[in-house]
Design a protein around this motif. Structure first.
Motif, PDB file in Angstrom:
ATOM      1  N   ASP A 109       2.453   1.840  -3.255  1.00 57.92           N
ATOM      2  CA  ASP A 109       1.568   2.347  -4.301  1.00 57.92           C
ATOM      3  C   ASP A 109       1.354   3.842  -4.143  1.00 57.92           C
ATOM      4  O   ASP A 109       1.279   4.577  -5.116  1.00 57.92           O
ATOM      5  CB  ASP A 109       0.215   1.637  -4.232  1.00 57.92           C
ATOM      6  N   GLY A 164      10.389  12.546 -14.655  1.00 59.49           N
ATOM      7  CA  GLY A 164       9.575  12.217 -15.817  1.00 59.49           C
ATOM      8  C   GLY A 164       8.834  10.927 -15.557  1.00 59.49           C
ATOM      9  O   GLY A 164       9.221  10.153 -14.686  1.00 59.49           O
ATOM     10  N   PRO A 165       7.730  10.670 -16.296  1.00 54.57           N
ATOM     11  CA  PRO A 165       6.890   9.514 -16.003  1.00 54.57           C
ATOM     12  C   PRO A 165       7.627   8.201 -16.242  1.00 54.57           C
ATOM     13  O   PRO A 165       8.351   8.056 -17.226  1.00 54.57           O
ATOM     14  CB  PRO A 165       5.710   9.670 -16.958  1.00 54.57           C
ATOM     15  N   ALA A 166       7.448   7.257 -15.330  1.00 51.37           N
ATOM     16  CA  ALA A 166       8.019   5.930 -15.536  1.00 51.37           C
ATOM     17  C   ALA A 166       7.165   5.201 -16.560  1.00 51.37           C
ATOM     18  O   ALA A 166       5.971   5.467 -16.669  1.00 51.37           O
ATOM     19  CB  ALA A 166       8.009   5.178 -14.216  1.00 51.37           C
ATOM     20  N   PRO A 167       7.784   4.280 -17.321  1.00 50.75           N
ATOM     21  CA  PRO A 167       6.943   3.490 -18.221  1.00 50.75           C
ATOM     22  C   PRO A 167       5.938   2.708 -17.403  1.00 50.75           C
ATOM     23  O   PRO A 167       6.214   2.343 -16.267  1.00 50.75           O
ATOM     24  CB  PRO A 167       7.936   2.576 -18.938  1.00 50.75           C
ATOM     25  N   SER A 168       4.753   2.490 -17.956  1.00 56.02           N
ATOM     26  CA  SER A 168       3.731   1.820 -17.165  1.00 56.02           C
ATOM     27  C   SER A 168       4.148   0.369 -16.951  1.00 56.02           C
ATOM     28  O   SER A 168       5.023  -0.147 -17.630  1.00 56.02           O
ATOM     29  CB  SER A 168       2.390   1.906 -17.864  1.00 56.02           C
ATOM     30  N   ASP A 169       3.472  -0.297 -16.005  1.00 55.01           N
ATOM     31  CA  ASP A 169       3.901  -1.615 -15.547  1.00 55.01           C
ATOM     32  C   ASP A 169       4.070  -2.631 -16.672  1.00 55.01           C
ATOM     33  O   ASP A 169       4.949  -3.477 -16.619  1.00 55.01           O
ATOM     34  CB  ASP A 169       2.923  -2.132 -14.484  1.00 55.01           C
ATOM     35  N   GLU A 180       5.794   9.517  -8.186  1.00 51.63           N
ATOM     36  CA  GLU A 180       7.014   9.334  -8.974  1.00 51.63           C
ATOM     37  C   GLU A 180       6.937  10.215 -10.214  1.00 51.63           C
ATOM     38  O   GLU A 180       5.863  10.576 -10.678  1.00 51.63           O
ATOM     39  CB  GLU A 180       7.154   7.875  -9.392  1.00 51.63           C
ATOM     40  N   GLY A 181       8.079  10.554 -10.717  1.00 52.63           N
ATOM     41  CA  GLY A 181       8.083  11.331 -11.938  1.00 52.63           C
ATOM     42  C   GLY A 181       8.088  12.812 -11.694  1.00 52.63           C
ATOM     43  O   GLY A 181       8.264  13.587 -12.619  1.00 52.63           O
ATOM     44  N   MET A 189       0.826  -1.202   0.000  1.00 47.25           N
ATOM     45  CA  MET A 189       0.000   0.000   0.000  1.00 47.25           C
ATOM     46  C   MET A 189       0.862   1.254   0.000  1.00 47.25           C
ATOM     47  O   MET A 189       0.710   2.131  -0.829  1.00 47.25           O
ATOM     48  CB  MET A 189      -0.913   0.014   1.238  1.00 47.25           C
ATOM     49  N   ARG A 194       8.212  15.646 -23.498  1.00 48.24           N
ATOM     50  CA  ARG A 194       9.188  14.555 -23.610  1.00 48.24           C
ATOM     51  C   ARG A 194       9.129  13.705 -22.345  1.00 48.24           C
ATOM     52  O   ARG A 194       8.847  14.205 -21.268  1.00 48.24           O
ATOM     53  CB  ARG A 194      10.595  15.135 -23.751  1.00 48.24           C
ATOM     54  N   LYS A 195       9.440  12.434 -22.515  1.00 47.62           N
ATOM     55  CA  LYS A 195       9.330  11.524 -21.374  1.00 47.62           C
ATOM     56  C   LYS A 195      10.361  11.821 -20.294  1.00 47.62           C
ATOM     57  O   LYS A 195      10.167  11.465 -19.139  1.00 47.62           O
ATOM     58  CB  LYS A 195       9.492  10.076 -21.842  1.00 47.62           C
ATOM     59  N   PHE A 227      11.108  14.659 -19.190  1.00 46.76           N
ATOM     60  CA  PHE A 227      10.799  15.936 -18.545  1.00 46.76           C
ATOM     61  C   PHE A 227      10.006  15.683 -17.274  1.00 46.76           C
ATOM     62  O   PHE A 227       8.948  15.073 -17.309  1.00 46.76           O
ATOM     63  CB  PHE A 227       9.996  16.813 -19.517  1.00 46.76           C
ATOM     64  N   PRO A 228      10.511  16.129 -16.121  1.00 47.59           N
ATOM     65  CA  PRO A 228       9.781  15.890 -14.876  1.00 47.59           C
ATOM     66  C   PRO A 228       8.507  16.717 -14.788  1.00 47.59           C
ATOM     67  O   PRO A 228       8.420  17.804 -15.361  1.00 47.59           O
ATOM     68  CB  PRO A 228      10.770  16.298 -13.791  1.00 47.59           C
ATOM     69  N   LEU A 229       7.533  16.213 -14.032  1.00 51.15           N
ATOM     70  CA  LEU A 229       6.209  16.852 -14.003  1.00 51.15           C
ATOM     71  C   LEU A 229       6.286  18.281 -13.488  1.00 51.15           C
ATOM     72  O   LEU A 229       5.560  19.152 -13.946  1.00 51.15           O
ATOM     73  CB  LEU A 229       5.271  16.037 -13.120  1.00 51.15           C
TER      74      LEU A 229
END
Lengths: 230, 424
Positions: free
Chosen positions: A4, A15-20, A10-11, A1, A177-178, A180-182
């Motif tokens: 999660d 930048g966003p992590a690739p999805s699971d 994260e990111g 938990m 761009r991937k 690039f942090p949020l």
């Protein structure tokens, strides 16, 4: 938990992590060219410049073309009487991350023939350049500017390639761009400092500054004449 | 620099003397004024200006009162919705969509859900289809009424604004009774809706359908043959059919130029081919035709609404697909499997297969395209919104060229833009 919950944050810094699931492939299976009349014709006319053809989501035909012949192919698609893709719906790009090439996406619609076609160009990260299609469809003007603003793809021959959503002096890179942090690349303090340092001239386009300069010169000349006359 | 001498100016209003009697107008030499013909000046309109319908900024280069060049500057509302979407689960994106076009939010909710459902290969239930058609047509009227009221106000007709907003208030109530929110509706879920229609909602909608035509008639009485309205709108901001297509105009703006392109007829979704409605088309492509087209579209939307209400089938509103739809709350509280199901869907999110899909709907402002790319996970790789306002407003410099400064306001209003979606 707990893990999660952290995952939701994260990111912010990276930048966003690739999805699971993280699928590696960015292309689908080769489709039957005869299933779309324009694709069959493209294969005939341009041969090797049509790299790949696939069908997505049941009925969406996607054609990958060679970057150096992309504009020629798009112009042909607009002008060929049997195809006539007269409405350019969208120009955008997709970054899959992980150093994979960016996909430049043109979404076309033929009003007379009631057909859709998506044309894609793959651009490696070290050569993010494409020919502008503003002279083919004027609608591409702002769409290309947005793609440049968000992904850093430069369009050769664009009449006014400036940032459009972000300010002109934005120095943190290309937001969609991937990598690039949020929250952006700079710290909050640095972002505030830059916002306070903003020059008023950066709110205007170059051609507007040129007009303002002429007005200022005219007024200076007028005040000189008045001073001379008195 | 050329100069011209103005010899005398006559002051029109006599001034009051010290004793209270009017003093005859004095005549005095006015001196020298510079000749400004051919010299341009810049006018900055916005970003905070009531007639730009949001935070749009226009820099207009003028020769006298004639526009030489107009440059829109946008981005003041940029919120990075598309980037945010890459951090959210498929269902969590729905609230972002209605914040784009807050003038017709349900169309955006539905369009997004349709794109994801197409990617996942989900066919929604018959009842859901009809409910979504009802909601989308309702919001088309919702958007057009706002356009009508604000445009009339920009041109000086305040009454129309009040009439239009009174009717909008009733749609707000319909929104609120169904979704609980007036603007940020977030009504759709992947595979269905957030809830079924509440009891009494269809009767409330029927009442609205019955009475709106009367208000539309009243508004048309005020405007359509009004001499001021005609002279401010006719032959202003005209664009021909080929150019309109080349500039990417869609929706009422394109149809006013005489191109009968409507996604509902061209690529019907949700059985639009079975509804009986007409697509109004203009012939001059000017502001007046855009007004006529939108007025007629509202009446056609009412026709569709009536047909949809009449055929509204019973049955479930959500698909029976455990991949996307949560189990009923009572089951989740009493049954172990349902609780695990609920937990997994909420914590892991729904998963879309590898691939991409593009879905176009006819929004109130034009063709709205939703493009989603998935790598098989619970978040999109890319979520792109092709906003109709964004492309429509990019044609503004072309439309206002050579017109007067006052017409810039008219033409900008006639395009029906919403800045939330332009800036995203």
């Amino acid at each position: 938990m707990g893990k999660d919950f952290e995952g939701a944050l994260e990111g912010l810094e990276s930048g966003p992590a690739p999805s699971d699931a993280g699928a590696e492939a960015t292309r689908g299976a080769e489709a039957d060219p005869s299933s779309h009349p324009s694709v069959a014709a493209l294969r005939e006319v341009f041969g090797g410049a049509i790299l790949h053809h696939e069908v997505q989501a049941g009925d969406e035909h996607v054609v990958f073309v060679a970057p150096d012949r992309c504009k020629e192919i798009l112009r042909w698609l607009r002008d060929a009487p049997d195809h006539r893709y007269d409405l350019l719906l969208d120009v955008t790009a997709v970054d899959f991350g992980g150093g994979r090439p960016l996909q430049l996406v043109y979404q076309l619609r033929s009003i007379p023939h009631k057909r859709n076609l998506r044309v894609k160009v793959e651009l490696p990260l070290d050569a993010l350049e494409a020919d502008s299609v503003v002279d083919v469809w004027p609608a591409a003007n702002w769409l290309e500017r947005e793609t440049y603003d968000m992904f850093g793809i430069r369009f050769r021959g664009h009449p006014d390639l400036r940032r459009i959503l972000m300010p002109e002096n934005y120095a943190e890179g290309y937001p969609l761009r991937k990598d690039f942090p949020l929250r952006g690349r700079f710290s909050r303090a640095e972002q505030t400092r830059r916002a306070l340092m903003l020059d008023m001239e950066s709110d205007y386009a170059p051609h507007e500054l040129a007009v303002a300069k002429r007005v200022a010169e005219r007024e200076a000349a007028a005040s000189n004449t008045q001073a001379g006359g008195a | 620099m050329a100069t011209k001498t103005v010899e005398y100016l006559v002051r029109r209003n006599p001034e009051m003397g010290l004793d209270g009697r009017p003093v005859p107008a004095p005549i005095f030499p006015a001196g020298v004024e510079p000749e400004l013909e051919g010299e341009h000046m810049l006018i900055n309109i916005g970003p905070q200006h009531p007639a730009t319908h949001g935070v749009l900024r226009l820099v207009v280069e003028l020769d006298g009162e004639t526009v030489v060049r107009c440059t829109p500057h946008i981005g003041y509302l940029h919120s990075g919705f598309e980037k945010l979407g890459e951090y959210r689960g498929w269902n969590q994106i729905v609230p972002l969509t209605d914040r784009m076009d807050y003038l017709a939010p349900l169309i955006y909710n539905c369009a997004y859900a349709m794109a994801v459902e197409k990617l996942m290969g989900i066919e929604v239930t018959e009842r859901c289809k009809v409910v979504r058609v009802i909601l989308m047509e309702l919001d088309r009227i919702f958007g057009h009424l706002l356009w009508l009221g604000t445009t009339a106000m920009d041109i000086g007709a305040t009454t129309v604004f009040l009439y239009a907003f009174q009717e909008r208030e009733r749609i707000y109530k319909l929104h609120e009774n169904y979704t609980g929110a007036r603007i940020t509706t977030s009504a759709t879920r992947i595979g269905g809706m957030m809830a079924d229609l509440p009891v009494g909602w269809t009767e409330q909608l029927q009442d609205f359908i019955n009475t709106l035509p009367r208000t539309l008639d009243e508004i048309e009485t005020l405007l359509t043959n009004n001499q001021i309205w005609i002279s401010r709108l006719q032959n202003v901001g005209a664009i021909g059919p080929e150019e309109a297509v080349a500039y990417g105009l869609t929706g009422p703006n394109l149809r006013a130029s005489g191109v009968p392109y409507d996604v509902r007829k061209d690529r019907p979704y949700y059985d639009y081919e079975t509804y009986d409605f007409d697509v109004p088309v203009g012939e001059h492509g000017d502001c007046y035709d855009r007004y006529l087209v939108r007025m007629e579209e509202m009446r056609q939307s009412l026709r569709i609404l009536q047909q949809a209400l009449d055929r509204l089938p019973d049955g479930p509103i959500n698909v029976d697909d455990p991949r996307v739809i949560l189990p009923p709350k009572t089951d989740a509280m009493s049954d172990m499997e349902s609780m695990i199901h609920h937990f997994k869907l909420v914590m892991e999110g729904i998963k879309a297969p590898v691939g991409e899909s593009w879905f176009s709907v006819e929004a109130s402002k034009g063709e709205l395209g939703m493009y989603v790319v998935s790598d098989g996970g619970s978040k999109p790789v890319r979520w792109r919104v092709r906003g109709p306002s964004f492309v429509n407003i990019s044609a503004l410099p072309k439309l206002v060229e050579g017109h007067l400064l006052t017409d810039v306001i008219t033409i900008n209003a006639s395009l029906d833009i919403v800045l939330g979606e332009i800036d995203r």
